[in-house]
Design a protein around this motif. Structure first.
Motif, mmCIF file in Angstrom:
data_model
loop_
_atom_site.group_PDB
_atom_site.id
_atom_site.type_symbol
_atom_site.label_atom_id
_atom_site.label_comp_id
_atom_site.label_asym_id
_atom_site.label_seq_id
_atom_site.Cartn_x
_atom_site.Cartn_y
_atom_site.Cartn_z
ATOM 1 N N ILE A 40 0.750 -1.122 0.103
ATOM 2 C CA ILE A 40 -0.229 0.027 -0.027
ATOM 3 C C ILE A 40 0.898 0.959 0.010
ATOM 4 O O ILE A 40 0.733 2.266 -0.697
ATOM 5 C CB ILE A 40 -0.825 -0.051 1.142
ATOM 6 N N LEU A 41 1.834 0.967 0.802
ATOM 7 C CA LEU A 41 3.093 2.256 0.782
ATOM 8 C C LEU A 41 4.347 1.916 0.152
ATOM 9 O O LEU A 41 4.945 0.983 0.926
ATOM 10 C CB LEU A 41 3.047 2.634 2.326
ATOM 11 N N VAL A 47 1.660 6.498 -1.410
ATOM 12 C CA VAL A 47 0.221 5.525 -0.972
ATOM 13 C C VAL A 47 -0.287 5.303 -2.268
ATOM 14 O O VAL A 47 -0.692 6.120 -2.954
ATOM 15 C CB VAL A 47 -0.398 6.194 0.100
ATOM 16 N N ASP A 48 -0.639 4.029 -2.289
ATOM 17 C CA ASP A 48 -2.027 3.619 -3.135
ATOM 18 C C ASP A 48 -3.135 4.313 -2.695
ATOM 19 O O ASP A 48 -3.864 3.323 -2.041
ATOM 20 C CB ASP A 48 -1.908 2.108 -3.441
ATOM 21 N N LYS A 49 -3.784 5.081 -3.545
ATOM 22 C CA LYS A 49 -4.796 5.927 -3.013
ATOM 23 C C LYS A 49 -6.136 4.656 -2.895
ATOM 24 O O LYS A 49 -6.932 4.998 -1.938
ATOM 25 C CB LYS A 49 -5.292 6.988 -4.111
ATOM 26 N N GLU A 52 -5.650 2.807 0.431
ATOM 27 C CA GLU A 52 -5.334 3.380 1.789
ATOM 28 C C GLU A 52 -6.348 3.568 2.644
ATOM 29 O O GLU A 52 -7.642 3.722 2.518
ATOM 30 C CB GLU A 52 -5.180 5.077 1.383
ATOM 31 N N ASP A 54 -8.635 3.668 6.325
ATOM 32 C CA ASP A 54 -8.868 5.256 7.020
ATOM 33 C C ASP A 54 -8.829 5.220 8.379
ATOM 34 O O ASP A 54 -9.505 5.405 9.181
ATOM 35 C CB ASP A 54 -10.369 5.489 6.756
ATOM 36 N N ASP A 251 5.974 -2.576 4.881
ATOM 37 C CA ASP A 251 5.055 -1.625 4.605
ATOM 38 C C ASP A 251 4.141 -1.667 5.789
ATOM 39 O O ASP A 251 3.055 -2.591 5.751
ATOM 40 C CB ASP A 251 4.290 -1.939 3.164
ATOM 41 N N LEU A 253 1.103 -0.372 6.574
ATOM 42 C CA LEU A 253 -0.200 -0.179 6.263
ATOM 43 C C LEU A 253 -0.636 -1.640 5.799
ATOM 44 O O LEU A 253 -1.768 -1.840 6.086
ATOM 45 C CB LEU A 253 -0.703 0.811 5.239
ATOM 46 N N CYS A 257 -3.330 -3.948 7.334
ATOM 47 C CA CYS A 257 -4.701 -4.362 6.635
ATOM 48 C C CYS A 257 -4.936 -5.804 6.375
ATOM 49 O O CYS A 257 -5.950 -6.188 6.466
ATOM 50 C CB CYS A 257 -4.784 -3.464 5.075
ATOM 51 N N TYR A 315 5.170 8.874 4.881
ATOM 52 C CA TYR A 315 3.619 9.137 4.501
ATOM 53 C C TYR A 315 2.976 10.008 5.653
ATOM 54 O O TYR A 315 2.236 11.125 5.284
ATOM 55 C CB TYR A 315 3.279 7.785 4.686
ATOM 56 N N LYS A 319 1.055 13.796 5.072
ATOM 57 C CA LYS A 319 -0.446 13.923 5.631
ATOM 58 C C LYS A 319 -0.441 15.004 6.485
ATOM 59 O O LYS A 319 -1.568 15.264 6.932
ATOM 60 C CB LYS A 319 -0.729 12.652 6.353
#
Ligand SMILES: Cc1ncc(C[n+]2csc(CCOP(=O)(O)OP(=O)(O)O)c2C)c(N)n1
Ligand SMILES: [Mg+2]
Length: 385
Positions: A40-41, A47-49, A52, A54, A251, A253, A257, A315, A319
């Motif tokens: 993802i990152l 980041v892969d939108k 991503e 939340d 990664d 994220l 996930c 990242y 943000k």
């Protein structure tokens, strides 16, 4: 001696197997390309939108701090070991995303069964750093998990904790609990028979277990290429009939996930998942190891550029959640926590030499009793109290 059918003369193997017999086996290796790979990152912190998650800002910063704390603990332990104040120790530098991400979605009721390179996760699960220092320094009271923490003590006998972890999962099923177990093991441990048995049991009984295979490229001096003819270790999940995925283990994220989804599936009765986390051990196997004798510096340099902490910091900075000041502050606060833990550890009472005899038998056999007395007599002779 009579030979059955000895009158049926065959002169060579060519006559038995005709060269024209059509081959019934396709020997080209099975295409493992369909095993999903998740990132993802990327290493630049982009980041892969579409993927991503939340997570709240607070949660992201909490996870970042946990990764920095893991490294601060690691660095402090290394210094203490080199000063002769700590036992042999297995550093986890470079694997912080893998270790923090795999326990991030666990509740207090869930269980965690770690191998020895997992202290970042243990801290997140509620182990104090001084407790872990006591453990690595060899005190028997360092091994039991803290009250209320559903962890197994870490396993040094590689892969040996994976079957018990599945047993815990099956126990949850039996008690009709909606909890799950996360168990990790390395690329080297993946060759242990007990790990295959564990995968098989979990898959057959749909046990609520998430297997994290930490593929960090090396099992001491054995590279993954010499460990297995199939370097995509996620395929072990497919072979046993469970969902599997290959994740960029640097990664955070992706690790969070993938593990979140797998733990939710496990809790909902959908059975186990195998997550292969592709990462790299940046430092020594243990403080007794010297990787420069078997590892190429270029490989280490290449992985330096994939640092999980740096990538996540980039990242979070993009943000607007971090800046260079906050990065410095987080690092300083984590180093201070590790130093406080060190001081608390140094202030703890030393072990009593006779304790090494104390935890083997409920009632000590007379031979051992005699050895204990002899040992104490010799210590007194040397002036050791
Ligand atoms: C059953 C068993 N065999 C051998 C060892 C010695 N040993 C300790 S760590 C290790 C390599 C483990 O490599 P891997 O599973 O990839 O984990 P990593 O150390 O890379 O995290 C070996 C062979 C052991 N601890 N247990
Ligand atoms: Mg390994």
């Amino acid at each position: 001696m009579s030979v059955p059918n000895s009158d049926k003369k065959t002169t060579s193997s060519e006559e038995v197997v005709s060269p024209n017999t059509p081959s019934v086996m396709d020997t080209t290796p099975i295409d493992l390309g369909h095993i999903e790979v998740l990132q993802i990152l990327n290493e630049h912190g982009e980041v892969d939108k579409g993927l991503e998650p939340d997570f709240s800002d607070e949660r992201l910063l909490e996870i970042y701090r946990a990764m920095v704390l893991a490294r601060a603990f690691d660095t402090r332990m290394m210094t203490m070991q080199r000063q002769g104040k700590m036992g042999t120790f297995a550093p986890n530098i470079g694997q912080e995303a893998c270790i923090i991400g795999q326990v991030a979605s666990l509740t207090k009721e869930d269980w965690f069964a770690p191998s020895y390179r997992s202290f970042g996760a243990q801290i997140m699960r509620g182990w104090s750093m001084e407790h872990l220092m006591r453990l690595w320094a060899g005190f028997h009271d360092g091994f039991p998990p803290p009250e209320g923490v559903n962890d197994l003590p870490f396993s040094i006998v590689i892969g040996s904790h994976v079957l018990p972890a599945v047993g815990i999962g099956m126990g949850m099923q039996y008690k009709k609990k909606n909890d799950c177990v996360v168990v990790n093991y390395g690329d080297g441990a993946s060759s242990q028979g007990a790990v295959s048995e564990a995968l098989n049991f979990a898959a057959v009984y749909k046990a609520p277990v998430v297997f994290i295979c930490e593929n960090n490229g090396w099992a001491i001096s054995t590279p993954t290429s010499k460990q297995t003819a199939n370097e995509i270790l996620a395929a072990h999940g497919a072979a046993h009939g469970m969902p599997c995925i290959r994740v960029d283990g640097n990664d955070i994220l992706a690790m969070m996930c993938a593990t979140k989804e797998a733990t939710e599936r496990a809790r909902n009765g959908a059975g186990p998942t195998l997550i292969e986390a592709v990462t790299f051990r940046m430092s020594l196997h243990t403080t007794a190891d010297d990787p420069t004798v078997y590892r190429n510096e270029d490989e280490v340099k290449m992985w330096e550029s994939r640092c999980p902490i740096l990538r996540f910091a980039t990242y979070l900075t993009k943000k607007g959640l971090l800046d260079s000041g906050a990065i410095e502050e987080t690092l300083a606060a984590c180093e201070e926590d590790a130093i406080k833990a060190r001081d608390a550890f140094y202030a703890m009472p030393p072990a009593k030499p006779e304790e090494i005899f104390d935890h083997l038998y409920e009632s000590m056999p007379k031979e051992l009793q005699a050895q204990r007395e002899e040992y104490l007599r010799r210590l007194r002779q040397k002036g050791v109290e």
